[in-house]
Design an enzyme around this catalytic site. Structure first.
Site, PDB file in Angstrom:
ATOM      1  N   ASP A 128       0.897  -1.381   0.020  1.00  0.00           N
ATOM      2  CA  ASP A 128       0.139   0.292   0.211  1.00  0.00           C
ATOM      3  C   ASP A 128       1.015   1.078   0.466  1.00  0.00           C
ATOM      4  OD1 ASP A 128      -2.371  -1.617   0.574  1.00  0.00           O
ATOM      5  OD2 ASP A 128      -2.898  -1.259   2.280  1.00  0.00           O
ATOM      6  N   ARG A 163     -17.076  -0.325 -23.432  1.00  0.00           N
ATOM      7  CA  ARG A 163     -17.483  -0.256 -21.815  1.00  0.00           C
ATOM      8  C   ARG A 163     -16.693   0.563 -21.231  1.00  0.00           C
ATOM      9  NH1 ARG A 163     -17.752  -6.973 -21.387  1.00  0.00           N
ATOM     10  NH2 ARG A 163     -20.371  -7.325 -22.426  1.00  0.00           N
ATOM     11  N   GLY A 171      -5.109  -1.269  -1.272  1.00  0.00           N
ATOM     12  CA  GLY A 171      -5.440   0.380  -0.020  1.00  0.00           C
ATOM     13  C   GLY A 171      -7.006   0.866   0.137  1.00  0.00           C
TER      14      GLY A 171
HETATM   15  O1  F6P Z   1      -0.836  -5.536   2.743  1.00  0.00           O
HETATM   16  C1  F6P Z   1      -2.279  -4.195   2.877  1.00  0.00           C
HETATM   17  C2  F6P Z   1      -3.398  -4.897   2.518  1.00  0.00           C
HETATM   18  O2  F6P Z   1      -2.882  -5.835   1.276  1.00  0.00           O
HETATM   19  C3  F6P Z   1      -4.306  -3.443   2.202  1.00  0.00           C
HETATM   20  O3  F6P Z   1      -4.040  -3.463   0.960  1.00  0.00           O
HETATM   21  C4  F6P Z   1      -5.648  -4.664   2.499  1.00  0.00           C
HETATM   22  O4  F6P Z   1      -6.179  -3.814   2.816  1.00  0.00           O
HETATM   23  C5  F6P Z   1      -5.128  -5.734   3.476  1.00  0.00           C
HETATM   24  O5  F6P Z   1      -3.910  -5.820   3.426  1.00  0.00           O
HETATM   25  C6  F6P Z   1      -5.786  -7.217   3.441  1.00  0.00           C
HETATM   26  O6  F6P Z   1      -4.984  -7.547   4.378  1.00  0.00           O
HETATM   27  P1  F6P Z   1      -5.615  -9.745   4.854  1.00  0.00           P
HETATM   28  O7  F6P Z   1      -4.996 -10.205   3.216  1.00  0.00           O
HETATM   29  O8  F6P Z   1      -5.784 -10.115   5.871  1.00  0.00           O
HETATM   30  O9  F6P Z   1      -6.983  -9.398   4.320  1.00  0.00           O
END
Ligand code: F6P
Length: 319
Positions: A128, A163, A171
């Protein structure tokens, strides 16, 4: 300092293996013993660790994910689990810890250091790129390129079938991936958590463009700004244009790290060990203005401040 431990925590980021390799091999080069801790803080709580040698990190530099495994470990916020982690540190004669992860990992590391004064250094890793005070955390570049490759593919079908596509990228709190891919992918619009948006206004622009002869759009949305499925549904309802959602999801977290991700990971890993040896602690290492720099955990864990407007406005002007 005789023995250090290295762990990866939170969401994995491409380049973590390169960082582990650097910590282990640079540590050994500096006459340190290096222990690998498995599954992040959970491994420290459960005593899930072992001594590594140079060979333990052979053949991993090109692999995504992390050979140490990683986990989100909410229990680490509780004192009794931190105490258990500290017992593991004492029992294994660990003099310092290198934590490879993002701002959640640094928050935990900061709290652990404040309580137990075990020297700890963070290595900024996050797809992120949401670590405050750090321009580039490793992993972000790979994730952005992965998402960009997908957007390029979507562009082919979007133009061919005329489309609107709404592409959701990762993020939660930070729109960096969305901004980067929207800019690099020549996308028509971008929705990010840092900026309020008006869907009706966007639909109005789409309809106006359509009346001028424009037939395809790619709108990038960061997951923290909304759901591609919901947004695509609303765009179709308002504009009557064929609209499809695409959720890229965890595909962005994996894959071979790019040269840039590996380069940063290796240099940050080395710098974290060097810092511990120099008596530095409670800080993260990251890329700032093109150079490896130290950032206090206190700063790194705050909400990221970066020049959102620069990227956002350029996307708008060029779309
Ligand atoms: O590591 C960051 C991230 O990929 C974020 O972008 C996302 O919101 C989150 O982790 C998802 O986490 P998990 O894989 O634990 O659902």
């Amino acid at each position: 300092m005789k023995r250090i431990a290295v762990l990866t925590t939170g969401g994995d980021a491409p380049g973590m293996n390169a960082a582990i390799r650097a910590v282990v091999r640079f540590g050994i080069n500096r006459k340190l013993e290096v222990m690998g801790v498995f599954r992040g803080w959970c491994g420290l709580i459960n005593g899930d660790l072992r001594l590594f040698d140079s060979h333990s990190v052979s053949g991993i530099i090109n692999q995504g994910g992390t050979i140490l495994k990683t986990a989100r470990c909410p229990e680490f916020h509780e004192e009794k689990y931190q105490e258990r982690a500290f017992q593991t540190v004492k029992k294994n004669n660990i003099d310092g810890i290198v934590v490879i992860g993002g701002n959640g990992s640094f928050r935990a590391a900061h709290s652990f250091y404040q309580k137990y004064k075990v020297p700890v250094m963070g290595v900024a890793a996050s797809i992120d790129n949401d670590i405050n005070g750090v321009d580039y955390a490793f992993g972000a570049d790979t994730a952005i390129n992965t998402a960009l490759a997908a957007i390029d593919n979507i562009r082919d079908t979007a133009t061919s079938m005329e489309r609107v596509f709404v592409v959701e990228v990762m993020g939660r709190d930070c729109g960096f991936i969305a901004l980067s891919v929207a800019l690099g992918g020549g996308c028509e619009d971008v929705l990010i958590p840092e900026k309020k948006y008006d869907l009706h206004e966007m639909c109005h622009a789409i309809v106006e463009g359509n009346l001028r002869g424009k037939v395809s759009w790619i709108i990038v949305v960061a997951e923290g700004a909304g759901s591609a499925v919901d947004i695509a549904k609303q765009i179709k309802e308002i504009t009557t244009l064929e609209t499809r959602p695409v959720v890229l999801g965890h595909v962005q977290r994996g894959g071979r790290p790019t040269a840039f991700s590996r380069d940063i990971a290796l240099n940050l890993g080395k710098m974290a060990v060097e810092s511990l040896l120099n008596g530095v602690t409670d800080k993260a290492v990251g890329l700032v203005a093109g150079k490896i720099a130290l950032v206090d955990f206190e700063t790194a864990i705050k909400k990221k401040e970066y020049n959102v407007d620069n990227m956002f406005n350029l996307i708008k002007v060029l779309s």
